[in-house]
Scaffold this motif. Structure first.
Motif: not given
Length: 202
Positions: A121-130, A168-172
């Motif tokens: 849906a949304t995913a932005t460069q530098g973000a640690t979640s999407m 969705v939180p991400l590890t990096s």
């Protein structure tokens, strides 16, 4: 054409490849080692959300905690020690003791099986979640590939992820920005390539 090829591939291997929720029923018996072994029609098995059992298919008992289940080799294993097998005459079971493999029991269970193949849906460069359009099948610690041409990347879901959530939180941090609709998942590349190759013959 590619969608038709994917549909043909699903039929060829006798299951839908994408992770979905399924409910199945079957008759089974306790194994000699004191477990119930289920063999779902869809794999890989991701989660078990509901399990009911009993000697009467119209009066089943619900397992209170599905986390006791063990997944392996395309099967779900549940230890008999976690089941109530000493009900009164008014209850649905009359196994006695710890459950004998001479007794037939009826099973109804709901699970998620298949490979994650969802859209962002949304995913932005530098973000640690999407955020994703569908959280079905995503698990904490899971590794998934975002397919976005030259901006494709691999992500790992953080341990803080709440199962089923579309956040969705991400590890990096994300390396790239991905447009809404870009796909991600853990469907094996060999299967994806097979679907593309088959599209030329459909």
């Amino acid at each position: 054409v590619i969608l038709r090829a994917c549909s043909f591939l699903d039929e060829y291997i006798n299951q839908n490849l994408c992770a979905q929720t399924y409910t199945e029923t079957q008759r089974t018996r306790f194994t000699p080692v004191g477990t119930i072994a289920l063999h779902p029609q869809t794999w890989p098995i991701i989660s078990l959300s509901n399990f009911q059992y009993g000697s009467d298919p119209n009066n089943l008992v619900t397992l209170p905690d599905c986390s006791v289940a063990w997944f392996e080799d395309q099967q779900i294993i549940i230890p008999v020690s976690q089941l109530s097998t000493t009900y009164s005459s008014q209850g649905p079971l009359a196994f006695g003791g710890g459950g004998s493999n001479s007794y037939r029991i009826f099973i109804k269970y709901t699970y998620v099986g298949g490979y994650v193949n969802n859209a962002i849906a949304t995913a932005t460069q530098g973000a640690t979640s999407m955020t994703v359009q569908d959280g079905t099948g995503i698990v904490a610690g899971g590794k998934y590939r975002i397919y976005d041409g030259a901006n494709s990347e691999t992500i790992t879901v953080a341990s803080t992820y709440t199962y089923g959530s579309t956040t969705v939180p991400l590890t990096s941090a994300l390396l790239f920005t991905h447009a809404s609709g870009a796909t991600f998942g853990n469907l094996p590349n060999a299967i994806k390539q097979a679907a593309v190759a088959m599209s030329f013959t459909v």
